[in-house]
Motif scaffolding. Structure first.
Motif, PDB file in Angstrom:
ATOM      1  N   SER A 110       0.770  -1.202  -0.148  1.00 37.43           N
ATOM      2  CA  SER A 110      -0.013   0.085   0.050  1.00 37.43           C
ATOM      3  C   SER A 110       0.847   1.249   0.085  1.00 37.43           C
ATOM      4  CB  SER A 110      -0.789  -0.072   1.302  1.00 37.43           C
ATOM      5  OG  SER A 110      -0.172   0.065   2.512  1.00 37.43           O
ATOM      6  N   VAL A 111       0.185   2.289  -0.359  1.00 40.68           N
ATOM      7  CA  VAL A 111       0.812   3.734  -0.054  1.00 40.68           C
ATOM      8  C   VAL A 111      -0.249   4.449   0.820  1.00 40.68           C
ATOM      9  CG1 VAL A 111       1.369   5.827  -1.534  1.00 40.68           C
ATOM     10  CG2 VAL A 111       2.101   3.627  -2.410  1.00 40.68           C
ATOM     11  N   LEU A 112       0.322   4.879   1.759  1.00 45.40           N
ATOM     12  CA  LEU A 112      -0.591   5.447   2.915  1.00 45.40           C
ATOM     13  C   LEU A 112      -0.209   6.898   3.260  1.00 45.40           C
ATOM     14  CD1 LEU A 112      -1.226   2.336   5.287  1.00 45.40           C
ATOM     15  CD2 LEU A 112      -2.651   3.310   3.270  1.00 45.40           C
ATOM     16  N   PRO A 113      -1.298   7.650   3.816  1.00 45.58           N
ATOM     17  CA  PRO A 113      -0.819   8.888   4.238  1.00 45.58           C
ATOM     18  C   PRO A 113       0.065   9.033   5.451  1.00 45.58           C
ATOM     19  CG  PRO A 113      -3.067   8.760   3.992  1.00 45.58           C
ATOM     20  CD  PRO A 113      -2.676   7.468   3.920  1.00 45.58           C
ATOM     21  N   SER A 114       0.906   9.957   5.711  1.00 46.26           N
ATOM     22  CA  SER A 114       1.592   9.676   6.874  1.00 46.26           C
ATOM     23  C   SER A 114       0.923  10.203   8.179  1.00 46.26           C
ATOM     24  CB  SER A 114       2.682  10.876   6.650  1.00 46.26           C
ATOM     25  OG  SER A 114       3.628  10.885   5.716  1.00 46.26           O
ATOM     26  N   ASP A 115       1.267   9.997   9.215  1.00 44.90           N
ATOM     27  CA  ASP A 115       0.481  10.565  10.403  1.00 44.90           C
ATOM     28  C   ASP A 115      -0.193  12.030  10.221  1.00 44.90           C
ATOM     29  OD1 ASP A 115       1.468   8.092  11.484  1.00 44.90           O
ATOM     30  OD2 ASP A 115       2.504   8.993  13.116  1.00 44.90           O
ATOM     31  N   TYR A 116      -1.167  12.184  10.938  1.00 48.39           N
ATOM     32  CA  TYR A 116      -1.868  13.345  10.579  1.00 48.39           C
ATOM     33  C   TYR A 116      -2.313  13.547  12.018  1.00 48.39           C
ATOM     34  CZ  TYR A 116      -4.964  16.947   9.012  1.00 48.39           C
ATOM     35  OH  TYR A 116      -5.351  18.176   8.761  1.00 48.39           O
ATOM     36  N   THR A 117      -2.152  14.945  12.150  1.00 49.10           N
ATOM     37  CA  THR A 117      -2.652  15.635  13.525  1.00 49.10           C
ATOM     38  C   THR A 117      -4.070  16.592  12.969  1.00 49.10           C
ATOM     39  OG1 THR A 117      -0.716  15.703  14.737  1.00 49.10           O
ATOM     40  CG2 THR A 117      -2.457  17.254  15.422  1.00 49.10           C
ATOM     41  N   PHE A 118      -5.071  16.175  13.386  1.00 47.13           N
ATOM     42  CA  PHE A 118      -6.431  17.062  13.241  1.00 47.13           C
ATOM     43  C   PHE A 118      -6.342  18.448  13.512  1.00 47.13           C
ATOM     44  CE2 PHE A 118      -8.516  12.804  13.119  1.00 47.13           C
ATOM     45  CZ  PHE A 118      -9.223  12.817  11.883  1.00 47.13           C
ATOM     46  N   VAL A 119      -6.665  19.547  12.648  1.00 48.54           N
ATOM     47  CA  VAL A 119      -6.644  21.045  13.169  1.00 48.54           C
ATOM     48  C   VAL A 119      -7.971  21.365  13.309  1.00 48.54           C
ATOM     49  CG1 VAL A 119      -4.396  21.068  11.694  1.00 48.54           C
ATOM     50  CG2 VAL A 119      -6.624  21.542  10.572  1.00 48.54           C
ATOM     51  N   VAL A 120      -7.926  22.618  13.880  1.00 49.55           N
ATOM     52  CA  VAL A 120      -9.407  23.430  14.083  1.00 49.55           C
ATOM     53  C   VAL A 120     -10.154  23.458  12.770  1.00 49.55           C
ATOM     54  CG1 VAL A 120     -10.557  25.382  14.975  1.00 49.55           C
ATOM     55  CG2 VAL A 120      -8.294  24.453  16.136  1.00 49.55           C
ATOM     56  N   GLY A 121      -9.639  23.731  11.933  1.00 52.21           N
ATOM     57  CA  GLY A 121     -10.384  23.737  10.612  1.00 52.21           C
ATOM     58  C   GLY A 121     -10.923  22.594   9.958  1.00 52.21           C
ATOM     59  N   ASP A 122     -10.351  21.391  10.396  1.00 53.03           N
ATOM     60  CA  ASP A 122     -11.030  20.121  10.073  1.00 53.03           C
ATOM     61  C   ASP A 122     -12.358  19.740  10.638  1.00 53.03           C
ATOM     62  OD1 ASP A 122      -8.681  19.263   8.644  1.00 53.03           O
ATOM     63  OD2 ASP A 122      -7.697  18.597  10.230  1.00 53.03           O
ATOM     64  N   SER A 123     -12.682  20.339  11.758  1.00 52.96           N
ATOM     65  CA  SER A 123     -13.917  19.962  12.617  1.00 52.96           C
ATOM     66  C   SER A 123     -14.235  18.601  12.542  1.00 52.96           C
ATOM     67  CB  SER A 123     -15.006  20.698  11.748  1.00 52.96           C
ATOM     68  OG  SER A 123     -15.081  22.119  11.821  1.00 52.96           O
ATOM     69  N   GLY A 124     -12.898  17.792  12.902  1.00 51.00           N
ATOM     70  CA  GLY A 124     -13.103  16.329  13.265  1.00 51.00           C
ATOM     71  C   GLY A 124     -13.092  15.464  11.952  1.00 51.00           C
ATOM     72  N   LEU A 125     -13.086  16.234  10.890  1.00 53.51           N
ATOM     73  CA  LEU A 125     -13.258  15.285   9.744  1.00 53.51           C
ATOM     74  C   LEU A 125     -12.067  15.778   8.585  1.00 53.51           C
ATOM     75  CD1 LEU A 125     -15.273  13.268   7.796  1.00 53.51           C
ATOM     76  CD2 LEU A 125     -16.236  15.495   7.108  1.00 53.51           C
ATOM     77  N   HIS A 126     -11.390  14.980   8.098  1.00 55.31           N
ATOM     78  CA  HIS A 126     -10.434  15.313   6.970  1.00 55.31           C
ATOM     79  C   HIS A 126     -10.240  13.920   5.686  1.00 55.31           C
ATOM     80  CE1 HIS A 126      -6.675  17.393   5.927  1.00 55.31           C
ATOM     81  NE2 HIS A 126      -6.219  16.176   5.724  1.00 55.31           N
ATOM     82  N   ALA A 127     -10.054  14.663   4.928  1.00 55.47           N
ATOM     83  CA  ALA A 127      -9.872  13.516   3.671  1.00 55.47           C
ATOM     84  C   ALA A 127      -8.586  13.706   3.187  1.00 55.47           C
ATOM     85  CB  ALA A 127     -10.631  14.395   2.383  1.00 55.47           C
TER      86      ALA A 127
END
Length: 266
Positions: A110-127
């Motif tokens: 697989s090719v997967l995203p790196s570790d990601y930290t949610f930010v305020v602008g995500d509002s709990g949801l990120h693509a």
């Protein structure tokens, strides 16, 4: 009077069962589970006009209990696609204030995203874009909080055999002639798989031939047709055959005369 019946604007609310009042009053417990502005209404079960409503109840999301990973049901092996991750509470509300860090793993190549930290602008949801799964069959993508391993979520994706195409990387000769200069064609598969096998099409067997080193020679006038094939593997389907064709002309004969040293008449 009849029983008191409870309803709510919250379709996920946990409400008291129909109950009677004692001396005209009663205390009841209710749980609202849907984020937003909600209301609870109490009505007499016999006389519907006897009613009362508490409105304007603000319901906030709880703490994150799991992640919801949304991905396509099926993809082609090696084809990029998008995944959406939502941080949700126990009632499946998106926790808009989530600021945790997530880590991706998957079964198979697989090719997967790196570790990601949610930010305020995500509002709990990120693509996330550019995700790839390359191993044929049912595969799983799992997201886990880097601090609390109990916070997790996953999606199952069916990986189809990947499609591949073949491209000739050299232009066919424009002036091929019988017994003239040879031609060494090359071709590649979009999958990167090797080898791409080059052969002379059966219909062109009297026009050209190819040796073990891939060198094409011209043995007759007509149209030379080279077939290119890639058989695929456990993750890629065979590529559709591609052909390269070009004309081979009859060689122009060269006539030479030898001048005699001398001719004597008489």
């Amino acid at each position: 009077s009849g029983f008191v019946h409870f309803t709510s604007s919250d379709g996920q609310a946990i409400l008291p069962a129909d109950s009677t009042l004692t001396n005209g009053t009663g205390t009841f417990n209710a749980t609202l589970n849907t984020v937003g502005i909600q209301s609870i209404t109490a009505s007499d079960s016999l006389i519907g006009s006897i009613t009362g409503t508490q409105s304007g109840i603000t319901v906030l999301a709880g703490s994150v209990t799991h992640f919801v990973v949304s991905a396509p049901a099926s993809v082609d092996a090696g084809a990029p696609f998008s995944v959406t991750v939502a941080a949700e509470d126990a009632s499946n509300n998106i926790v808009t204030g989530s600021l945790g860090t997530i880590h991706f793993v998957a079964t198979g190549s697989s090719v997967l995203p790196s570790d990601y930290t949610f930010v305020v602008g995500d509002s709990g949801l990120h693509a996330f874009t550019g995700v790839q799964l390359s191993t044929y069959g049912s595969q799983t993508i799992t997201v886990t909080d880097t601090v609390d391993g109990a916070l997790t979520g996953q999606a199952t994706v069916l990986v189809n055999l990947g499609a591949q195409t073949i491209t000739f990387t050299l232009t066919a000769p424009s002036g091929a002639v019988v017994a003239g200069a040879t031609y060494t064609p090359t071709a590649i598969a979009s999958s990167g798989l090797v080898p791409v096998v080059l052969t002379i099409d059966v219909a062109a067997g009297a026009v050209c031939s190819i040796d073990g080193l891939g060198v094409v020679s011209f043995i007759g006038a007509g149209t030379c047709v080279i077939d290119a094939n890639q058989a695929g593997d456990a993750n890629y389907a065979p590529a559709p055959q591609v052909q390269q064709s070009f004309s081979v002309a009859q060689a122009t004969p060269l006539i030479t005369w030898n001048n005699p040293a001398g001719i004597t008449f008489g």
